[in-house]
Motif scaffolding. Structure first.
Motif, mmCIF file in Angstrom:
data_model
loop_
_atom_site.group_PDB
_atom_site.id
_atom_site.type_symbol
_atom_site.label_atom_id
_atom_site.label_comp_id
_atom_site.label_asym_id
_atom_site.label_seq_id
_atom_site.Cartn_x
_atom_site.Cartn_y
_atom_site.Cartn_z
ATOM 1 N N ALA A 104 0.828 -1.208 0.000
ATOM 2 C CA ALA A 104 0.000 0.000 0.000
ATOM 3 C C ALA A 104 0.865 1.261 0.000
ATOM 4 O O ALA A 104 0.605 2.200 -0.766
ATOM 5 N N VAL A 105 1.896 1.289 0.821
ATOM 6 C CA VAL A 105 2.773 2.464 0.889
ATOM 7 C C VAL A 105 3.475 2.686 -0.446
ATOM 8 O O VAL A 105 3.580 3.825 -0.931
ATOM 9 N N LEU A 106 3.940 1.607 -1.067
ATOM 10 C CA LEU A 106 4.642 1.752 -2.340
ATOM 11 C C LEU A 106 3.707 2.212 -3.453
ATOM 12 O O LEU A 106 4.111 2.978 -4.334
ATOM 13 N N ILE A 107 2.462 1.790 -3.429
ATOM 14 C CA ILE A 107 1.483 2.280 -4.403
ATOM 15 C C ILE A 107 1.206 3.764 -4.151
ATOM 16 O O ILE A 107 1.093 4.559 -5.094
ATOM 17 N N LEU A 108 1.139 4.168 -2.894
ATOM 18 C CA LEU A 108 0.968 5.589 -2.571
ATOM 19 C C LEU A 108 2.181 6.402 -3.027
ATOM 20 O O LEU A 108 2.034 7.525 -3.523
ATOM 21 N N VAL A 109 3.380 5.838 -2.895
ATOM 22 C CA VAL A 109 4.592 6.510 -3.380
ATOM 23 C C VAL A 109 4.516 6.668 -4.896
ATOM 24 O O VAL A 109 4.818 7.744 -5.439
ATOM 25 N N PHE A 110 4.125 5.620 -5.591
ATOM 26 C CA PHE A 110 3.952 5.675 -7.048
ATOM 27 C C PHE A 110 3.000 6.810 -7.419
ATOM 28 O O PHE A 110 3.285 7.618 -8.304
ATOM 29 N N ALA A 111 1.870 6.880 -6.745
ATOM 30 C CA ALA A 111 0.874 7.916 -7.036
ATOM 31 C C ALA A 111 1.409 9.304 -6.692
ATOM 32 O O ALA A 111 1.199 10.264 -7.443
ATOM 33 N N ALA A 112 2.105 9.425 -5.579
ATOM 34 C CA ALA A 112 2.628 10.726 -5.157
ATOM 35 C C ALA A 112 3.684 11.246 -6.133
ATOM 36 O O ALA A 112 3.686 12.430 -6.484
ATOM 37 N N VAL A 113 4.576 10.372 -6.582
ATOM 38 C CA VAL A 113 5.602 10.781 -7.539
ATOM 39 C C VAL A 113 4.950 11.204 -8.848
ATOM 40 O O VAL A 113 5.316 12.231 -9.441
ATOM 41 N N GLY A 114 3.981 10.442 -9.292
ATOM 42 C CA GLY A 114 3.274 10.797 -10.523
ATOM 43 C C GLY A 114 2.533 12.120 -10.405
ATOM 44 O O GLY A 114 2.573 12.962 -11.311
ATOM 45 N N ARG A 115 1.855 12.318 -9.297
ATOM 46 C CA ARG A 115 1.129 13.572 -9.077
ATOM 47 C C ARG A 115 2.098 14.742 -9.027
ATOM 48 O O ARG A 115 1.829 15.805 -9.578
ATOM 49 N N ASP A 116 3.229 14.552 -8.366
ATOM 50 C CA ASP A 116 4.211 15.633 -8.251
ATOM 51 C C ASP A 116 4.783 15.998 -9.612
ATOM 52 O O ASP A 116 5.042 17.161 -9.892
ATOM 53 N N ALA A 117 4.974 14.999 -10.465
ATOM 54 C CA ALA A 117 5.556 15.244 -11.782
ATOM 55 C C ALA A 117 4.571 15.917 -12.735
ATOM 56 O O ALA A 117 4.987 16.639 -13.642
ATOM 57 N N HIS A 118 3.263 15.700 -12.542
ATOM 58 C CA HIS A 118 2.302 16.169 -13.539
ATOM 59 C C HIS A 118 1.286 17.182 -13.034
ATOM 60 O O HIS A 118 0.769 17.959 -13.823
ATOM 61 N N ARG A 166 -0.131 19.733 -9.710
ATOM 62 C CA ARG A 166 0.017 20.327 -8.388
ATOM 63 C C ARG A 166 -1.382 20.508 -7.827
ATOM 64 O O ARG A 166 -2.364 20.265 -8.489
ATOM 65 N N GLY A 167 -1.458 20.924 -6.613
ATOM 66 C CA GLY A 167 -2.772 21.160 -6.028
ATOM 67 C C GLY A 167 -2.889 20.439 -4.710
ATOM 68 O O GLY A 167 -1.904 20.247 -4.000
ATOM 69 N N ASP A 168 -4.099 20.026 -4.393
ATOM 70 C CA ASP A 168 -4.357 19.346 -3.127
ATOM 71 C C ASP A 168 -3.602 18.016 -3.114
ATOM 72 O O ASP A 168 -4.009 17.050 -3.758
ATOM 73 N N VAL A 169 -2.527 17.973 -2.378
ATOM 74 C CA VAL A 169 -1.609 16.844 -2.423
ATOM 75 C C VAL A 169 -2.255 15.563 -1.905
ATOM 76 O O VAL A 169 -2.271 14.544 -2.591
ATOM 77 N N VAL A 170 -2.806 15.585 -0.698
ATOM 78 C CA VAL A 170 -3.329 14.362 -0.084
ATOM 79 C C VAL A 170 -4.508 13.809 -0.883
ATOM 80 O O VAL A 170 -4.523 12.632 -1.249
ATOM 81 N N THR A 171 -5.474 14.653 -1.168
ATOM 82 C CA THR A 171 -6.641 14.195 -1.933
ATOM 83 C C THR A 171 -6.228 13.739 -3.324
ATOM 84 O O THR A 171 -6.714 12.726 -3.832
ATOM 85 N N GLY A 172 -5.310 14.464 -3.955
ATOM 86 C CA GLY A 172 -4.850 14.105 -5.294
ATOM 87 C C GLY A 172 -4.147 12.764 -5.324
ATOM 88 O O GLY A 172 -4.373 11.947 -6.223
ATOM 89 N N VAL A 173 -3.291 12.521 -4.344
ATOM 90 C CA VAL A 173 -2.583 11.235 -4.274
ATOM 91 C C VAL A 173 -3.578 10.105 -4.058
ATOM 92 O O VAL A 173 -3.504 9.055 -4.716
ATOM 93 N N LEU A 174 -4.521 10.303 -3.156
ATOM 94 C CA LEU A 174 -5.526 9.258 -2.903
ATOM 95 C C LEU A 174 -6.396 9.009 -4.127
ATOM 96 O O LEU A 174 -6.736 7.865 -4.430
ATOM 97 N N LEU A 175 -6.747 10.076 -4.848
ATOM 98 C CA LEU A 175 -7.543 9.930 -6.071
ATOM 99 C C LEU A 175 -6.782 9.132 -7.118
ATOM 100 O O LEU A 175 -7.351 8.286 -7.809
ATOM 101 N N THR A 176 -5.492 9.374 -7.224
ATOM 102 C CA THR A 176 -4.671 8.632 -8.185
ATOM 103 C C THR A 176 -4.434 7.197 -7.722
ATOM 104 O O THR A 176 -4.428 6.265 -8.536
ATOM 105 N N ALA A 177 -4.237 7.001 -6.428
ATOM 106 C CA ALA A 177 -3.829 5.693 -5.910
ATOM 107 C C ALA A 177 -4.964 4.696 -5.759
ATOM 108 O O ALA A 177 -4.732 3.485 -5.887
#
Length: 135
Positions: A25-39, A41-52
């Motif tokens: 789960a943590v590694l999937i969240l890392v995958f989502a966070a890195v992707g969100r950061d690269a593409h 910006r905005g609400d970080v927590v909600t955005g990462v969860l939406l992607t993950a």
């Protein structure tokens, strides 16, 4: 000739099961966070969860299909199933919910999730083999 009796695999200790599920789960969240950061910006927590979430759901399906709790550290039995579950399930759920699914993203997810979800199990297996050789 005696019939062969197949024994079920011994259950893994609960701590291994929990640690493997948390690691996935943590590694999937890392995958989502890195992707969100690269593409984006905005609400970080909600955005990462939406992607993950689609990938987390797909990984959970991989856990169920492979019965990962029996051997959560297995590269072949569990690692590959969780990886493919996260990838395929994640992409299908993204499609069904109107999120972007394009070939470059599929390729990046294929490689990244494979490296993360199978990679930590390979590292764990390698460290265990190294400990056995040095003992």
């Amino acid at each position: 000739m005696t019939p062969s009796i197949q024994r079920p695999l011994p259950s893994s200790p609960r701590s291994h099961i929990a640690a493997a599920a948390i690691a996935d789960a943590v590694l999937i969240l890392v995958f989502a966070a890195v992707g969100r950061d690269a593409h984006q910006r905005g609400d970080v927590v909600t955005g990462v969860l939406l992607t993950a979430w689609p990938f987390l759901a797909g990984a959970a399906l991989g856990w169920l299909v492979s019965r990962a709790w029996r051997n959560p550290l297995s590269v072949h039995r569990t690692g590959l199933a969780v990886w493919l579950g996260a990838l395929v399930g994640g992409m299908v759920l993204r499609l069904l919910t109107g999120q972007t699914v394009v070939l470059p993203f599929i390729i990046v997810a294929l490689l990244s999730l494979g490296l993360l979800l199978v990679g930590w199990r390979l590292a764990w297996a390698g460290a265990g083999a190294r400990r056995l050789r040095s003992a």
